[in-house]
Scaffold this motif. Structure first.
Motif: not given
Length: 213
Positions: A146-163
């Motif tokens: 979704c973010i890439q479709y709207y032209g955003g530039i991903i600088q990081g992914i953060s989560a409280i919990f992640s497997a």
């Protein structure tokens, strides 16, 4: 179910606890043997602030951030994260020199969309994707598309919990990890051994909460 709640302290700050409940639960993509309850962590001032401070450390060097995109009801943590990054002097390259906090809309067919009035906060902007939890990584993948479709530039992914440690070649930074929950497992619903043992589901869960069955 609630009486079985276990508190797991964060390794980086023992004052911040993750509440988990063992059992048999269904997410939209998998079956899991722990429900991760983030209700107070996402809603209480003290806990949301602590979580934001921990996450901010990930971006405290030279990562430009224009927009934080929040999933799973993480807007309170997202606002405090924006405040922390601003205090730390993180660069905003947008014309307003500030950090926006937005959430995509979920269309009736499950597609994530940004309405016209929000698209300027995504297009060509440096984005942090913030989630409550990630089990299989499919929600992250969908959000990234979704973010890439709207032209955003991903600088990081953060989560409280992640497997998941990585999705689409991008590291998932999280406060709590699957190894923090002893014996944490996630299964494809079609081959779930808990189902095969005859144990019924305790609840249907997602980033917003749970509904008992």
């Amino acid at each position: 179910m609630e009486q079985n709640t276990i508190k797991v302290p964060a390794k980086v700050n023992s004052a911040l606890n993750l509440k988990v409940i063992p059992g048999h639960f269904a997410t939209s993509h998998s079956h899991i043997n722990y429900y991760v309850d983030m209700t107070t962590l996402k809603s209480r001032l003290s806990e949301a602030t602590m979580a934001a401070k921990i996450i901010a450390q990930r971006y405290s060097s030279s990562t430009p951030v224009d927009t934080i995109i929040c999933m799973d009801g993480c807007e309170v943590i997202g606002a405090f994260l924006a405040e922390q990054l601003t205090q730390q002097g993180i660069m905003s390259l947008n014309s307003h020199k500030t950090i926006s906090v937005v959430t995509p809309e979920v269309h009736s067919n499950g597609q994530l969309i940004f309405r016209d009035n929000l698209q300027s906060m995504v297009k060509d902007k440096n984005i942090i994707l913030l989630l409550a939890s990630a089990t299989t990584g499919k929600t992250i993948q969908k959000s990234l598309e979704c973010i890439q479709y709207y032209g955003g530039i991903i600088q990081g992914i953060s989560a409280i919990f992640s497997a998941s440690n990585q999705v689409a070649g991008i590291e998932v930074d999280s406060i709590f990890h699957a190894e923090d929950l002893m014996g944490y497992q996630t299964y494809d619903p079609s081959v779930c051994p808990i189902c095969k043992s005859g144990q019924k589901l305790d609840a249907i869960v997602n980033g917003y909460g749970y509904s008992k069955l």
